[in-house]
Enzyme design. Structure first.
Site, PDB file in Angstrom:
ATOM      1  CB  ILE A   1      -0.892   0.037   1.245  1.00 32.57           C
ATOM      2  CG1 ILE A   1      -1.904  -1.158   1.030  1.00 32.57           C
ATOM      3  CG2 ILE A   1      -1.698   1.334   1.503  1.00 32.57           C
ATOM      4  CD1 ILE A   1      -2.910  -1.585   2.326  1.00 32.57           C
TER       5      ILE A   1
ATOM      6  CG  ASP B 274       9.450  -0.368   5.393  1.00 29.95           C
ATOM      7  OD1 ASP B 274       9.655  -1.467   5.920  1.00 29.95           O
ATOM      8  OD2 ASP B 274       8.291  -0.647   4.784  1.00 29.95           O
TER       9      ASP B 274
ATOM     10  CG  ASP C 198     -10.494   3.789   6.479  1.00 26.65           C
ATOM     11  OD1 ASP C 198     -11.453   4.149   6.428  1.00 26.65           O
ATOM     12  OD2 ASP C 198     -10.057   2.672   6.310  1.00 26.65           O
TER      13      ASP C 198
ATOM     14  CB  CYS D  37       4.038   0.289   9.441  1.00 24.71           C
ATOM     15  SG  CYS D  37       3.344   1.388  10.823  1.00 24.71           S
TER      16      CYS D  37
ATOM     17  CB  SER E 137      -1.710   1.263   9.039  1.00 23.27           C
ATOM     18  OG  SER E 137      -1.612   2.060  10.302  1.00 23.27           O
ATOM     19  NE  ARG E 138      -5.506  -4.073  11.258  1.00 22.99           N
ATOM     20  CZ  ARG E 138      -6.007  -4.169   9.933  1.00 22.99           C
ATOM     21  NH1 ARG E 138      -6.240  -2.982   9.171  1.00 22.99           N
ATOM     22  NH2 ARG E 138      -6.306  -5.320   9.367  1.00 22.99           N
TER      23      ARG E 138
ATOM     24  CG  HIS F 261     -11.121  -0.530   8.977  1.00 22.67           C
ATOM     25  ND1 HIS F 261     -10.693  -1.070   9.978  1.00 22.67           N
ATOM     26  CD2 HIS F 261     -10.735  -1.020   7.799  1.00 22.67           C
ATOM     27  CE1 HIS F 261      -9.787  -1.793   9.625  1.00 22.67           C
ATOM     28  NE2 HIS F 261      -9.618  -1.938   8.255  1.00 22.67           N
TER      29      HIS F 261
ATOM     30  CD  GLU G 175     -11.339  -0.237  13.450  1.00 17.36           C
ATOM     31  OE1 GLU G 175     -10.496   0.800  12.965  1.00 17.36           O
ATOM     32  OE2 GLU G 175     -11.392  -1.355  12.835  1.00 17.36           O
TER      33      GLU G 175
HETATM   34  P1  NAD Z   1       2.862  -5.137   3.575  1.00 16.42           P
HETATM   35  O1  NAD Z   1       2.991  -6.100   4.458  1.00 16.42           O
HETATM   36  O2  NAD Z   1       2.887  -5.125   1.972  1.00 16.42           O
HETATM   37  O3  NAD Z   1       3.774  -3.546   3.869  1.00 16.42           O
HETATM   38  C1  NAD Z   1       3.719  -3.146   5.351  1.00 16.42           C
HETATM   39  C2  NAD Z   1       5.221  -2.579   5.504  1.00 16.42           C
HETATM   40  O4  NAD Z   1       5.474  -2.186   6.650  1.00 16.42           O
HETATM   41  C3  NAD Z   1       6.376  -3.283   5.027  1.00 16.42           C
HETATM   42  O5  NAD Z   1       7.252  -2.863   3.992  1.00 16.42           O
HETATM   43  C4  NAD Z   1       7.251  -3.546   6.303  1.00 16.42           C
HETATM   44  O6  NAD Z   1       8.675  -3.831   6.149  1.00 16.42           O
HETATM   45  C5  NAD Z   1       6.754  -2.182   6.992  1.00 16.42           C
HETATM   46  N1  NAD Z   1       6.942  -2.371   8.417  1.00 16.42           N
HETATM   47  C6  NAD Z   1       6.924  -3.388   9.262  1.00 16.42           C
HETATM   48  N2  NAD Z   1       7.146  -2.981  10.651  1.00 16.42           N
HETATM   49  C7  NAD Z   1       7.496  -1.584  10.431  1.00 16.42           C
HETATM   50  C8  NAD Z   1       8.048  -0.809  11.409  1.00 16.42           C
HETATM   51  N3  NAD Z   1       8.186  -1.044  12.755  1.00 16.42           N
HETATM   52  N4  NAD Z   1       8.259   0.485  11.035  1.00 16.42           N
HETATM   53  C9  NAD Z   1       8.031   0.802   9.705  1.00 16.42           C
HETATM   54  N5  NAD Z   1       7.828  -0.099   8.754  1.00 16.42           N
HETATM   55  C10 NAD Z   1       7.477  -1.392   9.118  1.00 16.42           C
HETATM   56  O7  NAD Z   1       1.316  -4.405   4.098  1.00 16.42           O
HETATM   57  P2  NAD Z   1       0.318  -3.598   3.272  1.00 16.42           P
HETATM   58  O8  NAD Z   1      -0.658  -4.518   2.471  1.00 16.42           O
HETATM   59  O9  NAD Z   1       0.890  -2.482   2.581  1.00 16.42           O
HETATM   60  O10 NAD Z   1      -0.645  -3.289   4.374  1.00 16.42           O
HETATM   61  C11 NAD Z   1      -0.194  -2.175   5.423  1.00 16.42           C
HETATM   62  C12 NAD Z   1      -1.172  -2.092   6.555  1.00 16.42           C
HETATM   63  O11 NAD Z   1      -2.378  -1.640   6.012  1.00 16.42           O
HETATM   64  C13 NAD Z   1      -1.597  -3.534   7.022  1.00 16.42           C
HETATM   65  O12 NAD Z   1      -0.867  -3.929   7.987  1.00 16.42           O
HETATM   66  C14 NAD Z   1      -3.286  -3.281   7.626  1.00 16.42           C
HETATM   67  O13 NAD Z   1      -2.969  -3.058   8.921  1.00 16.42           O
HETATM   68  C15 NAD Z   1      -3.529  -1.929   7.046  1.00 16.42           C
HETATM   69  N6  NAD Z   1      -4.448  -2.034   6.147  1.00 16.42           N
HETATM   70  C16 NAD Z   1      -5.735  -1.388   5.949  1.00 16.42           C
HETATM   71  C17 NAD Z   1      -6.721  -1.614   5.394  1.00 16.42           C
HETATM   72  C18 NAD Z   1      -8.049  -0.605   5.475  1.00 16.42           C
HETATM   73  O14 NAD Z   1      -9.083  -0.797   5.146  1.00 16.42           O
HETATM   74  N7  NAD Z   1      -7.938   0.481   6.245  1.00 16.42           N
HETATM   75  C19 NAD Z   1      -6.794  -2.412   4.266  1.00 16.42           C
HETATM   76  C20 NAD Z   1      -5.684  -3.274   4.162  1.00 16.42           C
HETATM   77  C21 NAD Z   1      -4.725  -3.112   5.028  1.00 16.42           C
END
Ligand code: NAD
Length: 335
Positions: A155, A174, A258, A205, A233-234, A295, A263
């Site tokens: 993302i 990252d 979001d 993240c 993210s979360r 969300h 939540e």
């Molecule tokens: P992904 O696993 O492809 O990418 C996550 C990135 O975060 C990775 O590059 C990882 O190295 C990095 N990371 C891990 N720990 C870290 C830290 N301590 N500091 C900095 N970077 C760190 O995941 P993604 O598909 O890109 O999704 C990211 C997040 O988005 C998911 O974990 C999820 O929580 C959230 N998400 C939200 C929705 C929504 O509807 N709002 C939907 C999907 C995902």
């Protein structure tokens, strides 16, 4: 397989039913959120299908295991709501949907950024009421600003690409830099530098013990005055109390969320006939420069179709081979 699908909404039913057409699983759709109290509804089923605010703590997993459940198939990428240690102890498989549409979440992130910056949410209401005054709607050019992307996985990479297209200088933090981002000119910097130099910070993240309250009082204290902060993210990656203080002090110039720490008691339900019992959330809603969506970043046709297909594929593969297509590697995650 026989699958109890928790937290079912009409759209889940539609997309999962379509994806299951050739697979022939027996899906039992339940509106209830999964919790230790509702886990018994899955008794007799081999599998449960769950979403982001279902409670998959130890008590729920133990109750599911007692009822014969062997696999939890998450309709999400994140798995922070699962007690992985308990799943391992119970011999339960946890499967997820690692990638469905990074574009869905990235594009929603950009929608939050543009709406907040140009006050579209306020302009919409004003124009409908015949108020065409522009006071209070002043924005800034994104072009030339520094955008900080925390987490440049699937993302974050798409967000970085779009922001680069706007002419932003994109910096990122990252634990594992993404070569595709480096190739597009994203500059990887330390967390402190990102926080101190960005005009806009967007979080992508996962929620882990390392990222829990990554944005706290100390981080906000180092931010540029008037920074825009966006979190898709979360919820718990941000300390909401701290961000509230930042908004009151004027350090946080605008906030787009979001996701929200608490939540689970709010999102995905129509509570419009009740009052909001969460005082912190209600306080956030009083700020004109705070924009919250419930969300919904994942909520596109393409994403729901992909989530449903991967979920059914996970379950079909597990039934045939004992291994899901996308299992959470519990040993690796937990070390
Ligand atoms: P992904 O696993 O492809 O990418 C996550 C990135 O975060 C990775 O590059 C990882 O190295 C990095 N990371 C891990 N720990 C870290 C830290 N301590 N500091 C900095 N970077 C760190 O995941 P993604 O598909 O890109 O999704 C990211 C997040 O988005 C998911 O974990 C999820 O929580 C959230 N998400 C939200 C929705 C929504 O509807 N709002 C939907 C999907 C995902």
């Amino acid at each position: 397989m026989q699958i109890a699908v928790f937290s079912t909404k009409p759209y889940d039913r539609a997309f999962l039913t379509e994806a299951n057409a050739g697979a022939g699983h027996r899906l039992r759709f339940l509106e209830a959120r999964l919790s230790p109290e509702t886990a018994s509804l899955a008794a007799g089923e081999g599998a449960v299908c769950a979403f982001v605010n279902d409670d998959l703590g130890a008590a729920s997993l133990e109750a599911l295991a007692e009822g014969g459940v062997r696999i939890v198939a998450l309709r999400s990428a994140g798995f922070n709501n699962v007690d992985l240690g308990a799943a391992r102890a119970l011999g339960m498989t946890v499967a997820r949907v690692p990638a469905y549409s990074p574009h869905a979440v990235a594009e929603h992130t950009i929608a939050l950024i543009l709406t907040l910056n140009r006050h579209i949410h306020r302009a919409y209401n004003r124009v409908r009421e015949g108020n065409f005054a522009l006071d209070g709607l002043l924005g800034f050019d994104l072009c030339g600003k520094t955008a900080g992307v925390v987490g440049t996985g699937k993302i974050g990479e798409v967000v970085a690409r779009i922001l680069t297209g706007f002419g932003c200088r994109v910096v990122a933090f990252d634990v594992a830099p993404n070569p595709a981002c480096q190739a597009m000119g994203v500059a990887y910097v330390g967390r402190e530098e990102l926080i101190a130099t960005s005009d806009l910070i967007t979080l992508h993240c996962p929620l882990t013990p390392q990222t829990h309250h990554l944005i706290d009082d100390a981080a906000i204290g180092q931010m540029k005055r008037g920074v825009m902060l966006v979190n898709t993210s979360r919820g718990a990656v941000i300390d909401t109390q701290a961000v509230l203080r930042g908004l009151k002090d004027g350090v946080v110039g605008s906030l787009g969320l979001d996701v929200y720490e608490e939540e689970a008691d709010l999102f995905f339900e129509d509570l419009s006939n009740r009052f909001i019992a969460d005082d912190l959330f209600a306080r956030l809603l009083t700020f004109p420069n705070v924009l919250i969506t419930g969300h919904q970043a994942f909520f596109t046709r393409e994403a729901l179709g992909a989530i449903a297909r991967t979920t059914i594929e996970n379950l079909t593969r597990f039934e045939r081979t004992g291994r899901a297509r996308h299992e959470v590697a519990i040993d690796k995650v937990m070390g």
